[in-house]
Design an enzyme around this catalytic site. Sequence first.
Site, PDB file in Angstrom:
ATOM      1  N   HIS A 180      13.861 -46.882  12.826  1.00 33.84           N
ATOM      2  CA  HIS A 180      13.625 -47.927  11.994  1.00 33.84           C
ATOM      3  C   HIS A 180      14.812 -48.905  11.626  1.00 33.84           C
ATOM      4  CE1 HIS A 180      14.765 -46.725   7.692  1.00 33.84           C
ATOM      5  NE2 HIS A 180      14.433 -46.124   8.339  1.00 33.84           N
TER       6      HIS A 180
ATOM      7  N   CYS B 204      15.805 -40.480   7.889  1.00 37.82           N
ATOM      8  CA  CYS B 204      15.977 -40.917   9.460  1.00 37.82           C
ATOM      9  C   CYS B 204      17.028 -41.239   9.635  1.00 37.82           C
ATOM     10  CB  CYS B 204      14.960 -42.286   8.370  1.00 37.82           C
ATOM     11  SG  CYS B 204      13.360 -41.124   8.147  1.00 37.82           S
TER      12      CYS B 204
END
Length: 278
Positions: free
Chosen positions: A186, A205
């Site tokens: 992201h 992440c």
Amino acid sequence: AAVLRFQSRHGLEQDALVGRKTLAALNVSVDGRIEQIRLNMDRTRQVFDTAREDFVLVNIPAFETYLYRDGQAVWTTKVVVGETDAETPIFEAMMNTVVLNPTWTVPYRIASEELLPKIQQDQDFLSRGNYEVRARDGSPVDPADVDWVLLNRNNFPYTLVQQPGPLNELGRIKFLLPNEYAVCMHDTPKKHLFELYSRAFSHGCIRMDKPVDFAAALLDKEGWTRAQIDTRLESIQTYTIRLSEPLPVIVTYLTAVVDDTGTIHFDRDLYGNDVAAQ
């Protein structure tokens, strides 16, 4: 000049000074480098000795992501990966969805251990960050009706959902690749982190420096133009795009690679995987 070249080839800050990290890299023995190359040749065979032509490769120690088309790297960007106590795992998954202007459902641990103390100090933290509070059944909760002081990390019966916008921790775009680790790729509002040479700051992440460029390269095969993506992003409305052909994503750990000129580059053993394998 020699120190600068050395630093460039070893993933170090290029300041031409023989500081602690540069000295440690200089002092790695020839036998140590040979063993490092051997380990990474084995890892590379696992990644590339397949029939895959189109895929995404994330190299954790290099803090970089590459998009491969027809077996060739056509695009790359810097990334932020997991801290040493929240490592980004090594795995493979299929990217199947791109979400523009995503919401962020805050994981329980982050909400109860990191955000709750900030809320207890200043309840305006929620409104400033554009967070909504929801009960376990998903129904909205008015933050003013909650006695936040009575809550703790073992007693937090709410879910925090950050709405789309410039402050959203997922940035303006996220890429879903369902996996057992709940890792996704992201954007991030913390762009200053990409100026650093060591970029291990996430909870696992993979944060991307140029996610919109990546989306444009990725969605080109889906018939999307950069202008169409930008228009959707400007709306600040969440929009989901399902890929007609899911793309393999390989998250790997290569501390020795060879560039297009045949020059070998070494990166630090960020998580100690090289040491553990020897």
